[in-house]
Design a protein around this motif. Structure first.
Motif, mmCIF file in Angstrom:
data_model
loop_
_atom_site.group_PDB
_atom_site.id
_atom_site.type_symbol
_atom_site.label_atom_id
_atom_site.label_comp_id
_atom_site.label_asym_id
_atom_site.label_seq_id
_atom_site.Cartn_x
_atom_site.Cartn_y
_atom_site.Cartn_z
ATOM 1 N N LEU A 1 9.617 12.588 -1.842
ATOM 2 C CA LEU A 1 8.384 12.487 -1.463
ATOM 3 C C LEU A 1 8.236 11.636 -0.237
ATOM 4 C CD1 LEU A 1 6.824 11.038 -4.936
ATOM 5 C CD2 LEU A 1 6.355 13.348 -3.859
ATOM 6 N N LEU A 2 8.959 10.494 0.021
ATOM 7 C CA LEU A 2 8.904 9.586 1.101
ATOM 8 C C LEU A 2 9.158 10.494 2.303
ATOM 9 C CD1 LEU A 2 8.210 7.051 2.688
ATOM 10 C CD2 LEU A 2 10.991 6.374 2.065
ATOM 11 N N PRO A 3 10.165 11.115 2.698
ATOM 12 C CA PRO A 3 10.053 12.103 3.822
ATOM 13 C C PRO A 3 9.149 12.886 4.107
ATOM 14 C CG PRO A 3 12.170 12.085 2.707
ATOM 15 C CD PRO A 3 11.501 11.490 1.524
ATOM 16 N N ALA A 4 8.769 13.612 2.950
ATOM 17 C CA ALA A 4 7.647 14.678 3.211
ATOM 18 C C ALA A 4 6.408 13.923 3.490
ATOM 19 C CB ALA A 4 7.501 15.641 1.887
ATOM 20 N N ALA A 5 6.170 12.792 2.924
ATOM 21 C CA ALA A 5 4.837 12.273 3.254
ATOM 22 C C ALA A 5 4.820 11.174 4.477
ATOM 23 C CB ALA A 5 4.425 11.394 1.984
ATOM 24 N N THR A 6 6.021 11.285 5.113
ATOM 25 C CA THR A 6 5.904 10.375 6.291
ATOM 26 C C THR A 6 5.046 10.470 7.365
ATOM 27 O OG1 THR A 6 8.324 9.944 6.028
ATOM 28 C CG2 THR A 6 7.511 9.384 8.144
ATOM 29 N N TYR B 1 -0.717 8.087 -0.510
ATOM 30 C CA TYR B 1 -1.247 8.996 -1.553
ATOM 31 C C TYR B 1 -1.542 10.328 -1.214
ATOM 32 C CZ TYR B 1 -4.491 10.514 -5.394
ATOM 33 O OH TYR B 1 -4.829 11.273 -6.485
ATOM 34 N N ARG B 2 -2.357 10.611 -0.323
ATOM 35 C CA ARG B 2 -2.431 11.870 0.229
ATOM 36 C C ARG B 2 -1.180 12.469 0.546
ATOM 37 N NH1 ARG B 2 -7.856 10.221 3.798
ATOM 38 N NH2 ARG B 2 -9.076 9.962 2.201
ATOM 39 N N GLY B 3 -0.166 11.987 1.332
ATOM 40 C CA GLY B 3 0.983 12.619 1.721
ATOM 41 C C GLY B 3 1.784 12.897 0.294
ATOM 42 N N GLY C 1 0.935 -1.263 -0.053
ATOM 43 C CA GLY C 1 0.121 -0.159 0.141
ATOM 44 C C GLY C 1 0.886 1.272 -0.271
ATOM 45 N N VAL C 2 1.819 1.265 0.742
ATOM 46 C CA VAL C 2 2.567 2.664 0.968
ATOM 47 C C VAL C 2 3.491 2.797 -0.456
ATOM 48 C CG1 VAL C 2 4.623 3.553 2.094
ATOM 49 C CG2 VAL C 2 2.778 2.512 3.398
ATOM 50 N N PRO C 3 4.195 2.093 -0.759
ATOM 51 C CA PRO C 3 4.848 2.346 -2.368
ATOM 52 C C PRO C 3 3.948 2.543 -3.328
ATOM 53 C CG PRO C 3 5.810 0.448 -1.252
ATOM 54 C CD PRO C 3 4.540 0.642 -0.397
ATOM 55 N N LEU C 4 2.685 1.760 -3.406
ATOM 56 C CA LEU C 4 1.822 2.148 -4.515
ATOM 57 C C LEU C 4 1.141 3.495 -4.339
ATOM 58 C CD1 LEU C 4 0.081 1.047 -6.775
ATOM 59 C CD2 LEU C 4 -1.447 -0.070 -5.581
ATOM 60 N N GLY C 5 0.878 3.678 -3.193
ATOM 61 C CA GLY C 5 0.270 5.111 -2.890
ATOM 62 C C GLY C 5 1.265 6.262 -3.139
ATOM 63 N N LEU C 6 2.493 6.114 -2.897
ATOM 64 C CA LEU C 6 3.418 7.266 -3.262
ATOM 65 C C LEU C 6 3.555 7.214 -4.793
ATOM 66 C CD1 LEU C 6 6.177 6.269 -0.904
ATOM 67 C CD2 LEU C 6 4.726 8.397 -0.801
#
Length: 260
Positions: free
Chosen positions: A177-182, A148-150, A84-89
């Motif tokens: 993307l990952l750090p900002a959406a954490t 996704y929202r992050g 879910g997390v990788p697909l959302g990103l």
């Protein structure tokens, strides 16, 4: 308002609530309004809890059933997070992928996890895979949605700056993307853990031969209400501990981001 946020006051009020609940329970059980077979008192349930810690019931002790439940939960929850997390990103980054996946995802996420039980039973019977599938179906949507929202809420200037510097796509996702959406991702993981744990219990009531849910079903068939209530208490306690751990992780990440 300041007093309402005082930790000491909150603790006192919480303890008062617990005392009131157990006191009312004990009074109703002792009054005889409800038969003891259907509503045992708190002390009887506590005694049954101690007994189940070392005495086998429905194929195992309470710790053994909890271990089976946690094993299934860990597998389903980690799979949901890993997908879910990788697909959302990626959906937040690539509009084409978002357009492809969103219609199917929007249709599937409104199917209650318990509705997957017949399907899981047909595919996996009472083995390991059925409950894992049901847990996955409960935990997956919040993991994907929050990632996704992050990703969508990341300041476009950061992405533009990275693209101007020629940052490869995989590094842009991992380092921008990952750090900002954490924070959003961790919130989704917390929600997913709660839904996954609830889904596990529903699955074990039907498609499992071990676990706390299975123990409760066997106790219900024998009208062993105290054992059923011990199972309910164990489910609630473990769920609270899981949420506390994820809240601590969420607070730690939030504090670290504030210091940065």
């Amino acid at each position: 308002m300041t007093g309402a946020l005082d930790p000491a006051r909150r603790m006192v009020l919480g303890l008062a609530g617990l005392v009131g609940f157990f006191g009312l329970w004990a009074l109703v059980a002792a009054s005889g309004l409800v038969g003891n077979a259907f509503l045992p008192g708190p002390l009887e349930v506590a005694e049954r809890l101690v007994t189940l810690l070392h005495t086998s019931f429905a194929g195992g002790t309470l710790p053994q059933h909890l271990a089976s439940s946690l094993q299934r939960f860990s597998a389903g929850y980690l799979l949901a997070a890993a997908v879910g997390v990788p697909l959302g990103l990626l959906m937040g980054r690539f509009r084409l992928l978002d357009d492809i996946v969103s219609p199917l995802f929007d249709a599937l996420r409104f199917i209650a996890p318990i509705a997957w039980v017949p399907f899981a039973a047909l595919w996996f019977g009472t083995g390991f895979g059925g409950p894992v599938l049901i847990i996955f179906s409960g935990a997956f949507p919040p993991c994907l949605l929050n990632a996704y929202r992050g990703a969508r809420q990341v300041d476009p200037r950061y992405i533009e700056a990275a693209e101007m510097l020629g940052t490869p796509t995989h590094r842009l996702i991992l380092e921008v993307l990952l750090p900002a959406a954490t924070p959003s991702i961790v919130a989704g993981l917390r929600i997913g853990a709660g839904l996954g744990w609830q889904s596990l219990v529903g699955a074990e009531l039907i498609v499992a031969s071990t676990g706390v849910g299975y123990m409760m079903v066997q106790a219900q068939s024998g009208v062993a209400t105290a054992t059923v209530m011990v199972g309910m208490a164990a489910i609630g306690l473990v769920g609270v501990l899981i949420d506390i751990a994820l809240r601590a992780l969420e607070a730690r990440i939030h504090n670290r981001l504030e210091r940065a």
